[in-house]
Design a protein around this motif. Structure first.
Motif, mmCIF file in Angstrom:
data_model
loop_
_atom_site.group_PDB
_atom_site.id
_atom_site.type_symbol
_atom_site.label_atom_id
_atom_site.label_comp_id
_atom_site.label_asym_id
_atom_site.label_seq_id
_atom_site.Cartn_x
_atom_site.Cartn_y
_atom_site.Cartn_z
ATOM 1 N N ASP A 209 -3.260 -2.531 -2.989
ATOM 2 C CA ASP A 209 -4.614 -2.136 -2.565
ATOM 3 C C ASP A 209 -5.106 -0.869 -3.250
ATOM 4 O O ASP A 209 -6.172 -0.354 -2.921
ATOM 5 C CB ASP A 209 -4.634 -1.964 -1.040
ATOM 6 C CG ASP A 209 -3.666 -0.890 -0.566
ATOM 7 O OD1 ASP A 209 -3.019 -0.238 -1.422
ATOM 8 O OD2 ASP A 209 -3.547 -0.693 0.659
ATOM 9 N N THR B 75 -4.013 2.155 -2.925
ATOM 10 C CA THR B 75 -3.951 3.392 -2.130
ATOM 11 C C THR B 75 -3.062 4.445 -2.770
ATOM 12 O O THR B 75 -3.088 5.611 -2.396
ATOM 13 C CB THR B 75 -3.455 3.097 -0.695
ATOM 14 O OG1 THR B 75 -2.337 2.206 -0.772
ATOM 15 C CG2 THR B 75 -4.541 2.499 0.165
ATOM 16 N N THR C 262 0.317 -0.163 -6.246
ATOM 17 C CA THR C 262 0.063 -0.706 -4.899
ATOM 18 C C THR C 262 -0.972 -1.815 -5.025
ATOM 19 O O THR C 262 -1.866 -1.743 -5.866
ATOM 20 C CB THR C 262 -0.459 0.382 -3.924
ATOM 21 O OG1 THR C 262 -1.554 1.067 -4.535
ATOM 22 C CG2 THR C 262 0.617 1.374 -3.550
ATOM 23 N N SER D 281 0.863 -1.176 0.000
ATOM 24 C CA SER D 281 0.000 0.000 0.000
ATOM 25 C C SER D 281 0.902 1.228 0.000
ATOM 26 O O SER D 281 2.128 1.099 0.024
ATOM 27 C CB SER D 281 -0.931 -0.017 1.215
ATOM 28 O OG SER D 281 -0.167 -0.010 2.388
#
Lengths: 470, 283
Positions: free
Chosen positions: B158, B160, B156, B136
């Protein structure tokens, strides 16, 4: 007269094999003063003293033994130390049966064993240590010249000590975090306690030698820098790089070089994991490939770290085995199994890549080869030996980190440094070499001998008496 | 000689940035070199990478992610504390030359390993695009440093920050969507990332992807063979023949298997360590 000599060596007390396979304490326990004197009396102080010529550093053996006979242990150790800086180590790991003791006149009497010169050397060295302060010889006037020694193994430490005694300003560079080389990472505690190596290293430091650990010459300090900062350089980096047979399965999990296995256990003290952080995984059934001293060390170490069964696999037989007889006997006493005439063809693994056994060619002995030993030839039959750990101990090769960074240094066809065996002089001005990096894997005392000869040659070179590069 | 931690700061959860005194490393390290450290008398020897050198301070920079006992212990050390042994620089340096257009792919703390290589490639006059990947946003370290060398593309897991996805997605994006061409690439990060970056590089027609391997080592000077890896069908020692190899030639699955050899022991040591030190969630 000969009849008065007890035919056998005074026995040395040893730890019981049943007990010692569970600990790392020394196997041979050493002589008492009475035993030492009794053994010394077996020496007839013959005028020809062939033992001295059998010793790579030419210790005046009859004289030190004569002092032991008289109970004058101080004079005995002082005599040895004129020739050998590391007697407690040599007394333990020298192959005396091939060197001084092989020449002993007493052994020429039918039914007689030679004088136990090695045990006596060990005795007086240990005696001195027990007296507390070890005597430091007077250092001659400082020469004002700097010598670098690369590698703190037997060759390097010996050269360093001799040069320091001659008045040179000596710095030893060691790649590992501890000095001693093979004495520390290779030879196990139960054969050579580390405190003895530490004691001898302390002695060398007291002679004024600076030891810089964690310095990899060629990497941490470039070769050019070393050559320009020192008046002479002695290279004794050893033959510590492992060789692998290279059969399929070499990279399976559970296959080790003896160097890795012994380094983990000896230097990193993996046998005390998790007290020490370095781990070792020991199999239940361990196969050690090879039958030299390193193989015996690895096998006996595996037993001590918890293996249930340890086997030595060797392509020839007991007769051709390169290990010292004493080490072999110790291994047999401890229950190591020997599989003669087997040559690994493949390490077999399970689905997860862990070794499960060794597929071997069954061999037989044919005609003698260039080493004079009968050459093993395959019979065509095969054998499978179950093992969940394999340790290859088939020999070492040149330590290349420095050599790769020093291309102008001449090597021989085996990749070792091409140096004059008498002086250690290499083709590069002011650079000397000795020990396993010149000869290939040999013995501790031969490396010390090379260190001593090089120290003398360096002295002659630096004092302007001799210059082979002119 | 012990090595003082001159500065230390936390970059992300479990990721710490150190400046450590080590004159010989500071003076002689070249891009691609690594070091071996041992924290204390009972410590193991572990290989770590060099993120930068500061010769004037006789120090080097390293960025460490805590993953097991030794790296946790290291990350828990403070400024002014001393590391017992630092050995190096070790290994063969990177092959730095003017290639033309270079793609750099860094994942996690591998970004730090890539940094000196990037710097040298930049100085050698290469055009550089860097892909920096992390789980992240906070794990995408050294963004500012890499911007100095050229464009950066962030991924990333996720989403983010940057592209949501992994570094190979960014490789595809650059080559397929933007039509970028590269003469060579370096991929440094977790072994699994390097494996897939190499596979992707091959698929995308990048002539060569260098990878920097981090197998289990003991001495780091070619003495034990613990770090052996099969490259192009031959056994190589990562410590002296590498750590950088042609990623197309590495037998990745064997390497990854060898890296798990001590897993049980490592877990045992880590568990015992946690019992001793208590809560480490702050690290």
């Amino acid at each position: 007269m000969a009849l008065n000599i007890p035919p056998k060596k005074t026995p040395i007390k040893e730890q019981d094999p049943k007990e010692r396979i569970h600990n790392f304490n020394e196997v041979a326990l050493g002589y008492t003063p009475e035993e030492a004197i009794a053994e010394a009396k077996r020496c007839i102080t013959c005028p020809t003293k062939p033992c001295v010529s059998g010793c790579p550093v030419h210790i005046d053996i009859p004289t030190f033994i004569k002092y032991i006979k008289e109970g004058n242990f101080r004079a005995a150790i002082d005599t040895i130390k004129q020739y050998n800086n590391l007697p407690a180590i040599c007394g333990r790991v020298c192959p005396q049966e091939d060197q001084c003791e092989a020449q002993c006149v007493v052994a020429k009497i039918p039914g007689h064993e030679p004088v136990a010169i090695g045990r006596l050397e060990r005795f007086v060295a240990d005696w001195e240590a027990e007296q507390g302060e070890v005597k430091i010889p007077e250092i001659k006037e400082k020469k004002g010249k700097k010598v670098a020694v690369v590698g703190a193994g037997p060759a390097g430490l010996t050269a360093a000590a001799d040069l320091a005694k001659m008045g040179y300003d000596v710095t030893v560079f060691e790649a590992f975090h501890k000095p001693g080389g093979v004495l520390i990472y290779g030879i196990p505690e139960f054969r050579l306690p580390k405190r003895i190596v530490e004691r001898e290293v302390e002695y060398i430091k007291k002679l004024g030698v600076k030891i810089m650990t964690n310095v990899v010459i060629g990497k941490s300090i470039p070769v050019d820098e070393l050559l320009s900062e020192f008046d002479a350089v002695f290279i004794g980096v050893g033959a510590g790089a492992p060789k692998f047979i290279g059969v399929p399965g070499t990279n399976l999990n559970g296959v080790y070089s003896a160097s890795e296995f012994l380094t983990r256990v000896n230097l990193m003290r993996a046998y005390e994991f998790p007290e020490y952080d370095t781990p070792i995984i020991v199999g239940k059934k361990v196969a050690v490939i090879g039958a030299g001293n390193t193989a015996m060390d690895a096998a006996r170490t595996a037993l001590r770290v918890g293996a249930e069964k340890v086997m030595i696999i060797y392509r020839r037989t007991e007769k051709e085995m390169p290990a010292r007889l004493e080490e072999y006997h110790h291994a047999v006493e401890e229950g190591i199994e020997f599989h003669w005439l087997r040559q690994p063809k493949e390490y077999v693994g399970d689905e997860e890549g862990n070794v499960i056994g060794v597929r071997c060619a069954v061999m037989e002995l044919g005609e003698p080869d260039e080493s004079g030993r009968r050459r093993p030839v395959p019979t065509g039959e095969e054998d499978f030996i179950e093992a969940d750990m394999v340790i290859e101990a088939i020999g070492q090769q040149a330590q290349k980190v420095l050599l790769d960074e020093f291309p102008q240094l001449k090597k021989n066809k085996w990749g070792y440094i091409d140096a004059d065996l008498e002086t250690g002089a290499t083709n590069v001005k002011g650079v000397f070499a000795g020990g396993d990096i010149v000869t290939g894997a040999a013995t501790v005392i031969e490396a010390m001998g090379a260190g001593k000869r090089a120290a003398k040659a360096i002295d002659r070179y630096l004092s302007g008496e001799w210059n082979p590069w002119e | 000689m012990p090595h003082k931690i001159l500065r230390k700061r936390k970059l992300a959860h479990l990721v710490h940035d150190f400046v450590v005194e080590a004159p010989l490393v500071a003076e002689h390290a070249k891009p691609g070199h690594f070091i071996v450290v041992r924290l204390h008398e009972h410590g193991e020897r572990i290989p770590l990478t060099i993120a930068d050198v500061y010769p004037e301070e006789k120090a080097f920079r390293m960025i460490v992610r805590a993953v097991g006992k030794t790296t946790y212990e290291l990350c828990m050390m403070k400024e002014g504390d001393e590391i017992l042994d630092v050995v190096g620089p070790l290994g063969k340096p990177s092959e730095i030359e003017k290639y033309g257009r270079v793609l750099l792919i860094g994942g996690g703390v591998g970004i730090a390993t890539l940094h000196p290589i990037a710097k040298a490639l930049h100085e050698a006059g290469n055009e550089i695009i860097s892909i920096l990947g992390g789980r992240s946003a906070e794990y995408v370290i050294m963004q500012e440093e890499f911007k100095k060398f050229g464009e950066i593309v962030i991924t990333t897991d996720d989403g983010t920050l940057g592209m949501k996805g992994v570094v190979t997605d960014a490789m595809e994006y650059l080559v397929k969507e933007r039509g970028e061409k590269f003469d060579v690439a370096w991929a440094v990060g977790p072994t699994i990332m390097m494996k897939f970056a190499a596979l992707k590089g091959k698929e995308l027609g990048i002539p060569k992807v260098w990878v920097s391997l981090n197998p289990i080592m003991v001495d780091g000077t070619g003495m034990c063979g613990a770090c052996r890896v099969t490259v192009g069908g031959e056994i190589k020692f990562a410590c002296v023949d590498g750590p950088e190899f042609d990623g197309y030639q590495v037998e990745w699955d064997e390497l990854m298997r060898r890296m798990t050899q001590y897993k049980k022991k490592e877990e045992e040591a880590f568990k015992r360590f946690l019992e001793k030190v208590g809560d480490v969630s702050w690290l």
